[in-house]
Design an enzyme around this catalytic site. Structure first.
Site, PDB file in Angstrom:
ATOM      1  N   HIS A 237       0.816  -1.218   0.000  1.00 22.83           N
ATOM      2  CA  HIS A 237       0.000   0.000   0.000  1.00 22.83           C
ATOM      3  C   HIS A 237       0.850   1.270   0.000  1.00 22.83           C
ATOM      4  O   HIS A 237       0.347   2.358  -0.292  1.00 22.83           O
ATOM      5  CB  HIS A 237      -0.981  -0.001   1.189  1.00 22.83           C
ATOM      6  N   ASP A 267       0.368  -7.660   1.392  1.00 22.80           N
ATOM      7  CA  ASP A 267       0.734  -6.250   1.543  1.00 22.80           C
ATOM      8  C   ASP A 267       2.257  -6.084   1.482  1.00 22.80           C
ATOM      9  O   ASP A 267       2.852  -5.355   2.279  1.00 22.80           O
ATOM     10  CB  ASP A 267       0.190  -5.678   2.850  1.00 22.80           C
ATOM     11  N   SER A 350       4.975   2.486   7.963  1.00 23.18           N
ATOM     12  CA  SER A 350       4.641   1.320   7.155  1.00 23.18           C
ATOM     13  C   SER A 350       5.800   0.957   6.226  1.00 23.18           C
ATOM     14  O   SER A 350       6.343   1.819   5.527  1.00 23.18           O
ATOM     15  CB  SER A 350       3.385   1.589   6.319  1.00 23.18           C
TER      16      SER A 350
END
Length: 505
Positions: A237, A267, A350
């Site tokens: 993402h 992911d 992230s």
């Protein structure tokens, strides 16, 4: 209102007549009384009374026309209190901590007395006073001194036990030690990068579409280096829908990156930076991270999170492993198993690293999991689960996005087969072809309405968004292999189709 504190008060024998009769059994009386709600209760030492009174206490209970009770001497209550206090003192005195202090005091006192006596004897001997009576006198003095010391020690024991009985407790101070992680961070920080994703955001209002350029920040971990590329793992993402990726290294220099491979379900994504675009001085400062074993983690062990928090640059947070194998439902309805930690993981973290105290990567942080709905709970993809996928993505061919006017065109309309649709109708996940346009690449390849596309150029496809994303890396005229599933009346059968992408109509 009535006062509830009426301890050590016992009602005397009464009837309901208005007169009061008293029968004294002893002339030497010690009377102790307390007033309660207008009624007067008496405890008498050495006597017993029968009292009649017209007023009735709300605390009295009746049997016939009399109330029954016992009047106890106050000395009896004091004796009982002294007995209880003595028992508490004896119990506290038996505790090892107090006895140890008392024994040490007594032992030191005795030793002091003995040495004092010996010293006195030596002085007397040297001065010629060594007669028997002098020695006896010295011994008596020593015994007296030792007795005095023992007496003082006993008094100290009594004071200690009195403090224990009165509820005074000795507390021990507890200090919290924060581990120094500077050496670990120093070794691993050169392997962490910041990632900036520049993309075009499309929004629709009242049937009108609007495009807007936007940027998002994330983190990455250098996991490999070959003759031509630096390979960096991050979250999918973080780089999704990218038009331009920029990587910033630990010393502040920047370089553009390209997508190597992606796995939307996990992911995960691997991006590549050409070695030729990085100065030699930068290459000497960066490092390749060491991947650890997340299966060996224990709940409660320290954890370190490093990442581009809030897009401000690399920062470090610490905590512990809060939970393992935590099953979380993601925003797209899928489930995943993650490491939970209380090390702060904020937007921008992230794709960054979760480390153990050896400096090994044990997880890939993801702020997408949980997001801002929770506090003190961060999640990371276990590195033992991610490692095989990372190794596979690193072997893929590096892809660069093609300019929009040069992109290939497939020629279909499609609908995503979600988990719910797949489970309800027994259909494979992918893109359901709802229409095939004439004179397009799809029509020429023999694709039909009802076919479901599950792979495109080696990449698994589970939604229309993923198919469109893959098409952005292919120009018109490129030949790709796709896998489709078609129904034969008994189920679905897969077949592979070679398609040469055409021009947009």
């Amino acid at each position: 209102m009535y006062d509830n504190d009426y301890s050590n008060t016992n009602p005397t024998l009464r009837d309901n007549n208005s007169t009061t009769q008293e029968h004294s059994l002893n002339q030497n009386q010690n009377v102790y009384g307390s007033q309660n709600g207008g009624n007067y209760y008496q405890g008498v030492y050495g006597e017993r009374r029968c009292t009649q009174n017209t007023a009735q206490s709300p605390y009295e209970s009746h049997t016939g026309s009399y109330q029954y009770g016992n009047t106890y001497p106050n000395d009896y209550a004091h004796m009982q209190q002294n007995k209880d206090k003595k028992q508490k003192m004896e119990k506290k005195a038996r505790q090892g901590g107090y006895l140890k202090k008392a024994l040490i005091s007594v032992s030191l006192g005795l030793l002091f007395g003995i040495f004092a006596g010996l010293g006195l004897y030596a002085v007397q001997t040297l001065t010629g006073v060594s007669e028997k009576n002098s020695i006896e006198q010295s011994s008596s003095e020593v015994e007296a001194m030792a007795g005095e010391i023992v007496k003082e020690a006993n008094e100290e024991i009594d004071e200690i036990t009195d403090e224990a009985a009165s509820g005074i407790h000795v507390t021990e101070s507890i200090s919290t030690i924060v581990a120094d992680v500077s050496e670990v961070v120093k070794e691993v920080m050169p392997a962490i990068v910041s990632i900036n994703n520049h993309y075009v955001e499309t929004m629709s209002y009242f049937g009108q579409s609007f495009s807007n350029e936007a940027d998002s920040s994330g983190s990455g971990i250098i996991v490999g280096q070959n003759d031509t590329e630096l390979l960096i793992v991050t979250n999918y993402h973080v780089i999704a829908d990218t038009d331009k990726l920029t990587v910033q290294f630990v010393e502040g220099s920047e370089a553009e990156a390209s997508v190597k491979g992606t796995d939307a379900d996990m992911d995960l994504a691997v991006i590549a930076v050409p070695i030729g675009s990085v100065d030699n001085s930068v290459l000497q400062q960066i490092a390749v991270a060491t991947l650890g074993d997340s299966d060996a983690l224990v709940v409660g062990e320290p954890a370190i999170a490093i990442g581009n928090s809030l897009g401000y640059g690399q920062s470090v947070t610490t905590g512990v492993i809060s939970a393992l194998d935590r099953n979380i439902e993601l925003s797209d309805g899928t489930d995943g198993t993650f490491i939970q930690t209380d090390a702060a993981i904020n937007p921008g973290n992230s794709g960054g690293a979760l480390l153990n105290m050896k400096g090994e990567v044990i997880g890939i942080n993801s702020n997408k999991i949980g997001g801002s709905a929770v506090e003190g709970m961060g999640y990371a993809i276990p590195i033992s689960s991610a490692s095989p996928i990372i190794a596979e993505l690193m072997l893929k061919e590096t892809k660069d996005k093609v300019a929009e006017e040069e992109r290939g065109y497939l020629g279909i309309s499609g609908i995503s087969v979600t988990d719910y649709v797949s489970e309800t109708y027994g259909m494979p996940k992918g893109v359901y072809i709802s229409q095939v346009y004439e004179n397009t690449a799809a029509a020429e390849a023999g694709l039909r309405k009802g076919d479901i596309i599950t792979e495109f150029d080696g990449e698994q496809i589970e939604s229309m968004d993923e198919l469109q994303y893959e098409l952005e890396f292919h120009a018109k005229g490129d030949t790709v292999e796709i896998t489709v599933m078609f129904a034969d009346g008994y189920g679905y059968i897969d077949r592979k189709v070679q398609i040469t992408l055409g021009n947009r109509m």
